[in-house]
Design an enzyme around this catalytic site. Sequence first.
Site, short mmCIF file in Angstrom:
data_model
loop_
_atom_site.label_atom_id
_atom_site.label_comp_id
_atom_site.label_asym_id
_atom_site.label_seq_id
_atom_site.Cartn_x
_atom_site.Cartn_y
_atom_site.Cartn_z
N LYS A 80 4.36 -17.49 -3.15
CA LYS A 80 3.20 -16.69 -2.75
C LYS A 80 2.15 -17.63 -2.18
O LYS A 80 2.11 -18.81 -2.52
CB LYS A 80 2.63 -15.98 -3.99
N GLY A 180 -6.42 3.03 -6.64
CA GLY A 180 -6.33 2.22 -5.42
C GLY A 180 -5.47 2.88 -4.36
O GLY A 180 -4.25 2.93 -4.49
N VAL A 181 -6.13 3.41 -3.33
CA VAL A 181 -5.37 4.07 -2.26
C VAL A 181 -5.54 3.29 -0.95
O VAL A 181 -6.04 3.79 0.05
CB VAL A 181 -5.76 5.57 -2.12
N VAL A 184 -0.47 0.78 0.20
CA VAL A 184 0.60 1.34 -0.62
C VAL A 184 0.19 2.70 -1.20
O VAL A 184 0.94 3.68 -1.16
CB VAL A 184 0.97 0.35 -1.77
P1 NAD Z 1 -4.64 -2.90 -0.16
O1 NAD Z 1 -5.67 -3.98 -0.18
O2 NAD Z 1 -4.32 -2.23 1.13
O3 NAD Z 1 -5.07 -1.75 -1.19
C1 NAD Z 1 -5.67 -2.00 -2.41
C2 NAD Z 1 -6.70 -0.91 -2.63
O4 NAD Z 1 -7.22 -1.02 -3.96
C3 NAD Z 1 -7.90 -1.01 -1.67
O5 NAD Z 1 -8.13 0.25 -1.07
C4 NAD Z 1 -9.04 -1.43 -2.58
O6 NAD Z 1 -10.29 -0.94 -2.14
C5 NAD Z 1 -8.63 -0.80 -3.89
N1 NAD Z 1 -9.25 -1.36 -5.09
C6 NAD Z 1 -9.56 -2.66 -5.34
N2 NAD Z 1 -10.12 -2.76 -6.58
C7 NAD Z 1 -10.14 -1.49 -7.09
C8 NAD Z 1 -10.58 -0.94 -8.33
N3 NAD Z 1 -11.13 -1.70 -9.28
N4 NAD Z 1 -10.44 0.39 -8.53
C9 NAD Z 1 -9.90 1.18 -7.56
N5 NAD Z 1 -9.47 0.71 -6.37
C10 NAD Z 1 -9.59 -0.61 -6.14
O7 NAD Z 1 -3.33 -3.52 -0.83
P2 NAD Z 1 -1.87 -2.90 -0.83
O8 NAD Z 1 -1.06 -3.59 0.19
O9 NAD Z 1 -1.95 -1.42 -0.88
O10 NAD Z 1 -1.34 -3.44 -2.24
C11 NAD Z 1 -1.79 -2.85 -3.44
C12 NAD Z 1 -1.15 -3.58 -4.62
O11 NAD Z 1 0.27 -3.50 -4.51
C13 NAD Z 1 -1.48 -5.08 -4.69
O12 NAD Z 1 -1.53 -5.45 -6.06
C14 NAD Z 1 -0.28 -5.73 -4.01
O13 NAD Z 1 -0.09 -7.06 -4.44
C15 NAD Z 1 0.83 -4.82 -4.51
N6 NAD Z 1 2.01 -4.82 -3.65
C16 NAD Z 1 1.91 -4.50 -2.34
C17 NAD Z 1 3.04 -4.50 -1.53
C18 NAD Z 1 2.99 -4.10 -0.09
O14 NAD Z 1 4.05 -3.88 0.51
N7 NAD Z 1 1.81 -3.97 0.50
C19 NAD Z 1 4.28 -4.84 -2.10
C20 NAD Z 1 4.36 -5.14 -3.46
C21 NAD Z 1 3.21 -5.13 -4.23
#
Ligand code: NAD
Length: 354
Positions: A80, A180-181, A184
């Site tokens: 990572k 968190g929307v 994903v």
């Molecule tokens: P992203 O940054 O697009 O979305 C994260 C969302 O969470 C944002 O909208 C942010 O405003 C919100 N957020 C942050 N703190 C918050 C809180 N305290 N309460 C409510 N909402 C909050 O990221 P993503 O790509 O959607 O990934 C989300 C999670 O999934 C991360 O932990 C990431 O590591 C994990 N993940 C993502 C992928 C992928 O394909 N994108 C794959 C595996 C794991």
Amino acid sequence: MNANQSPSFDNHEQVVFLNDQSSGLNAIIAIHNTNLGPAVGGCRMYPYASEEHALEDVLRLSRGMTYKSALAGLPMGGGKAVIIGDPKVDKTPQLLRKMGEFIDTLNGRYVSAEDSGTSVADLKIMAIETAHVLGINEQQEFGGDPSPLTAYGIYCGIEASAAHRLGVQNLEGAHIAIQGVGAVGQYLTKLLIQAGARVSACDINLSNLENAERLGAQIVDVDKIIALEADVFAPCAMGAAINDESILKLNMPIVAGGANNQLSNAEHGEKLRQRGILYAPDFVINAGGIIEICRQFQDAPASECKRNIEGIRDTLSEIFDISDQRVCATNTVAERLAAQRFMIEAKPLMSNAV
Ligand code: NAD
């Protein structure tokens, strides 16, 4: 800073730091294990409070990638990268190109992709300086972005969790609380609404919240989501959603979401089990994106990828059954199963060792 003195250090093979004055890039790459193949994992950009926080995160996330790829049956190890900075303020083409150069110094031992705070467009800029970047081929469905397939895997995992814990065969009428929307969480909301589920969602980002509302989610305060009376809590924001404080407020019978490192520490998995809450281990349920990244790496057909992602259902069902039989937390069972695949000396699961 000494990585091996960090509490999250777990025999990582390599941890490298870069602090580049001219581009403002302050970044860390951690390679946890390459027994099964190159260390693949996303590049996260986040305004960490300190370099120590960033180091903790990259060590935990890279370890999680080793377990994730091993359990998904992929020929890849775990790594990572983290960039310390606010993606809305500090991200510049110069900084991203420097990150590409930094990745390139590892000669393919680490291969990068998108993560929270980085986009396909950002990775394309890094790719000017290195070939060791995936998830940028726009010929792919969704333009290379793994998030929709991560969400699809989580959706399959929620189905498997609901079947095991609630005895239901589909999600029609089920109530899912999504924390968190972002990328994903949005795709997951869409899939759940299409399946006839009810979605409650919270986020700290107003425009993401408005998108979720347009998709049919009901909006809930960030502080109230954990205490909702719903069927599934789906953490899809940052890590440590399940911690000493939140676990006491949680009343939903299932925790199944996409965020990495959902448990503040591994003991929370056992605490969830003791409270009768079924936990779908994060690195199992959120493997859809890395399965797609691996497909891009191997240039395999898209249909194969979808079938592999749907395999998350069976992997979780196996973990849940072993957890019940052996009275053992699901995260411990999943870690043992993964370790059997990437570590020659791992203890056999069905001995009394679990
Ligand atoms: P992203 O940054 O697009 O979305 C994260 C969302 O969470 C944002 O909208 C942010 O405003 C919100 N957020 C942050 N703190 C918050 C809180 N305290 N309460 C409510 N909402 C909050 O990221 P993503 O790509 O959607 O990934 C989300 C999670 O999934 C991360 O932990 C990431 O590591 C994990 N993940 C993502 C992928 C992928 O394909 N994108 C794959 C595996 C794991």
